[in-house]
Scaffold this motif. Sequence first.
Motif, PDB file in Angstrom:
ATOM      1  N   ARG A  21       0.588  -1.356  -0.025  1.00  0.00           N
ATOM      2  CA  ARG A  21       0.039  -0.003   0.179  1.00  0.00           C
ATOM      3  C   ARG A  21       0.838   1.282   0.014  1.00  0.00           C
ATOM      4  O   ARG A  21       0.546   2.345  -0.780  1.00  0.00           O
ATOM      5  CB  ARG A  21      -0.995   0.096   1.295  1.00  0.00           C
ATOM      6  CG  ARG A  21      -2.022  -1.014   1.063  1.00  0.00           C
ATOM      7  CD  ARG A  21      -3.109  -0.740   2.127  1.00  0.00           C
ATOM      8  NE  ARG A  21      -2.621  -1.279   3.272  1.00  0.00           N
ATOM      9  CZ  ARG A  21      -2.635  -2.610   3.864  1.00  0.00           C
ATOM     10  NH1 ARG A  21      -3.376  -3.503   3.146  1.00  0.00           N
ATOM     11  NH2 ARG A  21      -2.308  -3.015   5.185  1.00  0.00           N
ATOM     12  N   GLU A  22       1.888   1.152   0.688  1.00  0.00           N
ATOM     13  CA  GLU A  22       2.976   2.303   0.888  1.00  0.00           C
ATOM     14  C   GLU A  22       3.366   2.769  -0.525  1.00  0.00           C
ATOM     15  O   GLU A  22       3.601   3.790  -0.930  1.00  0.00           O
ATOM     16  CB  GLU A  22       3.992   2.089   1.891  1.00  0.00           C
ATOM     17  CG  GLU A  22       4.916   3.234   2.183  1.00  0.00           C
ATOM     18  CD  GLU A  22       4.220   4.507   2.666  1.00  0.00           C
ATOM     19  OE1 GLU A  22       4.808   5.618   2.765  1.00  0.00           O
ATOM     20  OE2 GLU A  22       2.992   4.584   3.074  1.00  0.00           O
ATOM     21  N   LEU A  23       4.096   1.552  -1.209  1.00  0.00           N
ATOM     22  CA  LEU A  23       4.629   1.739  -2.377  1.00  0.00           C
ATOM     23  C   LEU A  23       3.691   2.370  -3.488  1.00  0.00           C
ATOM     24  O   LEU A  23       3.868   3.301  -4.342  1.00  0.00           O
ATOM     25  CB  LEU A  23       5.316   0.572  -3.025  1.00  0.00           C
ATOM     26  CG  LEU A  23       6.580  -0.060  -2.145  1.00  0.00           C
ATOM     27  CD1 LEU A  23       7.087  -1.377  -2.555  1.00  0.00           C
ATOM     28  CD2 LEU A  23       7.650   1.133  -2.751  1.00  0.00           C
ATOM     29  N   LYS A  24       2.500   1.838  -3.370  1.00  0.00           N
ATOM     30  CA  LYS A  24       1.301   2.451  -4.255  1.00  0.00           C
ATOM     31  C   LYS A  24       1.062   3.813  -4.247  1.00  0.00           C
ATOM     32  O   LYS A  24       0.954   4.714  -4.982  1.00  0.00           O
ATOM     33  CB  LYS A  24       0.058   1.611  -4.133  1.00  0.00           C
ATOM     34  CG  LYS A  24       0.309   0.177  -4.670  1.00  0.00           C
ATOM     35  CD  LYS A  24      -1.021  -0.637  -4.597  1.00  0.00           C
ATOM     36  CE  LYS A  24      -1.836  -0.357  -5.584  1.00  0.00           C
ATOM     37  NZ  LYS A  24      -3.185  -1.288  -6.028  1.00  0.00           N
ATOM     38  N   ARG A  25       0.990   4.139  -2.800  1.00  0.00           N
ATOM     39  CA  ARG A  25       0.889   5.615  -2.522  1.00  0.00           C
ATOM     40  C   ARG A  25       2.024   6.595  -3.094  1.00  0.00           C
ATOM     41  O   ARG A  25       1.711   7.590  -3.525  1.00  0.00           O
ATOM     42  CB  ARG A  25       0.960   5.662  -1.082  1.00  0.00           C
ATOM     43  CG  ARG A  25       0.409   7.156  -0.624  1.00  0.00           C
ATOM     44  CD  ARG A  25       0.901   7.408   1.149  1.00  0.00           C
ATOM     45  NE  ARG A  25       2.070   6.972   1.420  1.00  0.00           N
ATOM     46  CZ  ARG A  25       2.925   7.958   1.246  1.00  0.00           C
ATOM     47  NH1 ARG A  25       2.585   9.271   0.677  1.00  0.00           N
ATOM     48  NH2 ARG A  25       4.222   7.852   1.710  1.00  0.00           N
ATOM     49  N   ILE A  26       3.103   5.957  -2.769  1.00  0.00           N
ATOM     50  CA  ILE A  26       4.540   6.709  -3.155  1.00  0.00           C
ATOM     51  C   ILE A  26       4.404   6.906  -4.756  1.00  0.00           C
ATOM     52  O   ILE A  26       4.743   7.784  -5.337  1.00  0.00           O
ATOM     53  CB  ILE A  26       5.697   6.274  -2.630  1.00  0.00           C
ATOM     54  CG1 ILE A  26       5.840   6.280  -1.273  1.00  0.00           C
ATOM     55  CG2 ILE A  26       6.945   6.565  -3.325  1.00  0.00           C
ATOM     56  CD1 ILE A  26       6.965   5.326  -0.637  1.00  0.00           C
ATOM     57  N   GLN A  27       4.030   5.931  -5.388  1.00  0.00           N
ATOM     58  CA  GLN A  27       3.952   5.771  -6.844  1.00  0.00           C
ATOM     59  C   GLN A  27       3.006   6.876  -7.509  1.00  0.00           C
ATOM     60  O   GLN A  27       3.319   7.629  -8.504  1.00  0.00           O
ATOM     61  CB  GLN A  27       3.628   4.553  -7.518  1.00  0.00           C
ATOM     62  CG  GLN A  27       3.881   4.558  -9.069  1.00  0.00           C
ATOM     63  CD  GLN A  27       2.869   4.853  -9.656  1.00  0.00           C
ATOM     64  OE1 GLN A  27       1.716   4.585  -9.155  1.00  0.00           O
ATOM     65  NE2 GLN A  27       2.865   5.473 -10.923  1.00  0.00           N
ATOM     66  N   ARG A  28       1.845   7.040  -6.644  1.00  0.00           N
ATOM     67  CA  ARG A  28       0.652   7.843  -7.109  1.00  0.00           C
ATOM     68  C   ARG A  28       1.127   9.292  -7.153  1.00  0.00           C
ATOM     69  O   ARG A  28       0.852  10.219  -7.812  1.00  0.00           O
ATOM     70  CB  ARG A  28      -0.508   7.749  -6.288  1.00  0.00           C
ATOM     71  CG  ARG A  28      -1.292   6.579  -7.028  1.00  0.00           C
ATOM     72  CD  ARG A  28      -2.757   6.566  -6.332  1.00  0.00           C
ATOM     73  NE  ARG A  28      -2.805   6.423  -4.775  1.00  0.00           N
ATOM     74  CZ  ARG A  28      -2.692   5.190  -3.983  1.00  0.00           C
ATOM     75  NH1 ARG A  28      -2.891   4.224  -4.690  1.00  0.00           N
ATOM     76  NH2 ARG A  28      -2.666   5.104  -2.537  1.00  0.00           N
ATOM     77  N   GLU A  29       1.844   9.657  -5.820  1.00  0.00           N
ATOM     78  CA  GLU A  29       2.524  10.990  -5.435  1.00  0.00           C
ATOM     79  C   GLU A  29       3.623  11.393  -6.349  1.00  0.00           C
ATOM     80  O   GLU A  29       3.725  12.637  -6.808  1.00  0.00           O
ATOM     81  CB  GLU A  29       2.866  10.993  -3.989  1.00  0.00           C
ATOM     82  CG  GLU A  29       1.523  11.153  -3.129  1.00  0.00           C
ATOM     83  CD  GLU A  29       2.122  11.097  -1.550  1.00  0.00           C
ATOM     84  OE1 GLU A  29       3.265  11.352  -1.390  1.00  0.00           O
ATOM     85  OE2 GLU A  29       1.184  10.977  -0.606  1.00  0.00           O
TER      86      GLU A  29
END
Length: 217
Positions: A21-29
């Motif tokens: 979830r954290e990696l997906k959040r970082i990718q979106r930002e």
Amino acid sequence: MLLLDEPLSALDMQLRLDMQRELKRIQREFGGTFIFVTHDQSEAMNMSDRIGVMRAGKLLQYATPDEIYERPADSFVAKFIGDTNLFETKVLGDDINGIRVECFGNSLLVKVSDGNAVPKVGARHSLSIRNEYIRLGEDATHCLNKLDGHVIEAVYGGANIRYSVQIAEGFLVQASVLHQRGASRYSPGEPILIGFYPEDALLLSEPIDDRVQGARI
């Protein structure tokens, strides 16, 4: 562009999910492209906007997770991504609602993946049916395709019960059934009807001679 080569492989399950979830959040930002290499099929499905499945250095399919899962390019992709049953079948001909194939002496109605040519009569192809699309017992009576079998194994997994059902000598069908309180449960040795709908049975385009080997996502 950021290349991530199995960054979560050493983590326990809960921490792994949190980091996904954290990696997906970082990718979106961040807004850039992440290339995520993994041998974990569930991780690939959870993390990706698009998935590339490779075999022996060849790219077999590059598509969205739902397309890879619901419309695999061949039996290798079907078996490697998710859990599926592969039946060897012989094409009998066209039907108004799909394609008729013969399997274990039964005539079954199935579908062909969008964009694929209709197989020739007499041709032998693999039929892919995901474990969760197999209906059992009373639920199977409403299906157009039905087969008789008996339960070999029942494994309780919390949210699901995984059944192994023998429908022919030496051939087992795997079924994953959502577990709900009060729902029917089946025991090893019990005769059972299995069924599936034509839209849940995908006739794959490649010959059935291809066998599944190791792969990398």
